[in-house]
Scaffold this motif. Structure first.
Motif, mmCIF file in Angstrom:
data_model
loop_
_atom_site.group_PDB
_atom_site.id
_atom_site.type_symbol
_atom_site.label_atom_id
_atom_site.label_comp_id
_atom_site.label_asym_id
_atom_site.label_seq_id
_atom_site.Cartn_x
_atom_site.Cartn_y
_atom_site.Cartn_z
ATOM 1 N N ASP A 18 -8.581 10.783 -41.618
ATOM 2 C CA ASP A 18 -9.697 11.739 -41.597
ATOM 3 C C ASP A 18 -10.750 11.470 -42.654
ATOM 4 O O ASP A 18 -11.552 12.359 -42.942
ATOM 5 N N ARG A 21 -14.173 11.978 -41.084
ATOM 6 C CA ARG A 21 -14.335 13.349 -40.605
ATOM 7 C C ARG A 21 -14.478 14.332 -41.772
ATOM 8 O O ARG A 21 -15.350 15.202 -41.761
ATOM 9 N N TRP A 25 -17.907 16.642 -42.594
ATOM 10 C CA TRP A 25 -17.861 18.100 -42.606
ATOM 11 C C TRP A 25 -18.224 18.657 -43.978
ATOM 12 O O TRP A 25 -19.153 19.464 -44.110
ATOM 13 N N PRO A 453 -17.059 10.950 -34.398
ATOM 14 C CA PRO A 453 -17.796 10.967 -35.664
ATOM 15 C C PRO A 453 -19.270 10.601 -35.526
ATOM 16 O O PRO A 453 -20.125 11.240 -36.134
#
Length: 526
Positions: A18, A21, A25, A453
């Motif tokens: 991640d 990601r 975020w 993504p």
């Protein structure tokens, strides 16, 4: 075996999987907060300008509902108000989805079963995902607090602003952990988490806009609004929110005693035979996405109704403001304001289109696509369901938004013709929405691992460009790269067919390219 066996390697695995990601975020949250903080002083350079702006905002029910009240007319007070709504929602969604991804989604895809062959404790996936989410929230809070302090804001208020954001993320971490235990699917867990967040945020908004302080105690977002950074600097709501988050995480830990792969909420038994309408890949995909489509449509209908009811009053307040008059410029300020809102919400609806396309990647990585494709089903028939769900679903959501907007605006103005006008204003944005969804499809067709993504990053960049132009950092000419700016600005402007056709054709070309890529590459489970 210890219940937390293998926690260290599992944490490293989450970070490895991640890293992009999480950066997107939580990085967007930091960029938004710091960007706004660096520009507010130049936008409102005098105390009189800041006081007038605060008075205008606090007298607008729509603004107070969406973000909250301004508690201090200082630069720092305006910054704390301006960023709190967006940042807490970004952190909330990121936190809940991170936990769900490495618990419920991993079980649904069979990934958790694969990890079960290693010395992994029963509580390790839940504990690891919670630790990562809380750590990311803490890092975000520290960076924002440090940036605010470096800009010269009061240290106590900066720390409490960071604590406010951390507590908001921690609360939704707990919510995501519980919904991951309750729902039997990742889609159900995510939907439950978003519903909980939306309800609590709406309760906070209703309490603030309606002047109902007692109601704000029902919502954790109401507690956090009482911190009032750079004004009251009350630390008690932070402690209350953290205690509540700890309770949620404790409940999730207790619920983790369930069977792996099973949800605690009872599942409905299906029919023994499929209906005629479900005997095809496209109809099956539409049926599976029906619940999410209904939730999106109801939410956008509600937002549209609220905006339509308050458009006249909000537009007049914006028109009288020296700083914000450009948001409702022209002979009809209400229609100018509505055109702006329709423009912004078109980008929000694009998220649904991207999610519908990326469902293909989840089906492929889980192995369910292989089962479907062993039957006499072509790849394009299989993928066609997601394309129809993305394109038709966004159209339905836009109609719901335009219907709610037009219904309330027509009622407020006594002009029945505004209903059709608002639906048309929402529908004319569809080609831009479809173009970004088609980009996600193109990426999936050739490089599925980066489709999500990159597609979300592209949409996020467009959001960021809008913000930087609004704050005066960039010239408005850079927005020419955004397909949304080329759509007719209904209901205020005139309809132009050429940009609509060109954008639609571009979306179709990307879909054709996606089909070519999907035919050529291997179907894998990675």
């Amino acid at each position: 075996m210890h219940t937390l066996a293998g926690l260290g390697p599992f944490l490293r695995l989450i970070l490895r999987r991640d890293r992009l990601r999480l950066t997107l975020w939580y990085g967007i949250a930091v960029v938004v907060a710091v960007g706004v903080a660096a520009s507010i002083g130049a936008t409102y350079p005098t105390q009189a300008a800041r006081a007038g702006y605060a008075e205008e905002i606090n007298s607008s029910p729509a603004e107070v509902f969406m973000i909250g009240r301004i508690n201090a007319a200082s630069v720092a007070g305006l910054v704390a108000w301006r960023v709190q709504g967006l940042v807490v929602l970004i952190l909330g969604i990121a936190s809940a989805f991170t936990v769900i991804r490495h618990t419920r989604t991993a079980e649904e895809d069979g990934y958790r079963e694969f990890l079960g062959g290693a010395p992994l404790g029963r509580a390790t996936p839940l504990a690891g995902s919670v630790i990562i989410a809380l750590s990311a929230n803490l890092a975000t809070a520290v960076l924002i607090a440090a940036a605010f302090a470096a800009l010269g804001f009061a240290a106590a208020g900066s720390v409490l602003t960071g604590a406010q954001f951390f507590a908001a993320g921690a609360f939704m971490t707990g919510v995501g952990a519980i919904t991951a235990m309750l729902a039997a699917t990742s889609r159900g867990a995510s939907t439950l988490a978003v519903i909980v967040m939306s309800v609590f945020y709406a309760v906070r908004g209703t309490a603030d806009a309606g002047g109902l302080p007692a109601l704000s105690w029902v919502s954790p977002y109401g507690w956090l609004s009482r911190i009032e950074p750079y004004a009251a600097d009350d630390v008690r709501p932070v402690l209350l929110a953290l205690v509540f988050s700890a309770v949620l995480l404790t409940v999730a830990t207790l619920l983790n005693a369930r069977d792996v792969g099973a949800g605690l909420l009872p599942e409905r038994n299906g029919r023994p035979r499929a209906a005629r309408g479900l005997r095809g890949t496209i109809s099956l995909t539409l049926r599976l996405s029906l619940g999410q489509l209904i939730a999106w449509s109801l939410a956008l209908f509600a937002f549209g109704s609220l905006i339509g009811a308050l458009a006249e009053n909000t537009a007049e307040q914006l028109r009288e403001s020296d700083a914000l008059s450009g948001l409702a410029d022209g002979p009809d300020p209400a229609l100018a304001f509505i055109a702006l809102v329709v423009y912004v919400f078109a980008q929000v609806v694009t998220l649904y289109g991207i999610q519908a396309i990326l469902r293909l990647h989840r089906e492929e990585s889980s192995g369910r696509a292989e089962n479907v494709l062993t039957a006499p089903v072509s790849r394009m028939r299989w993928a066609g369901g997601a394309l129809v769900a993305a394109f038709a679903g966004t159209a339905v959501i836009q109609v719901a938004f335009g219907f709610g907007l037009g219904l309330m605006y027509a009622t407020a103005t006594g002009e029945p013709g505004q209903l059709a006008a608002m639906i048309a204003a929402a529908l004319v944005k569809l080609p831009a929405i479809w173009l970004i969804a088609a980009l996600a499809a193109l990426l999936y067709g050739f490089v599925p691992r980066i489709a999500g993504p990159v597609a979300y990053a592209a949409l996020g960049i467009l959001f960021l460009l809008e913000l930087l132009v609004e704050l005066g950092y960039l010239d408005s000419g850079v927005l020419r790269v955004s397909p949304y700016t080329h759509m007719p600005p209904l209901p205020l402007g005139t309809f132009e067919l050429l940009p609509v056709l060109v954008t639609t054709v571009l979306a179709a070309v990307l879909v054709i390219g996606a089909s070519a890529g999907l035919r050529r590459r291997d179907i894998t489970r990675t």
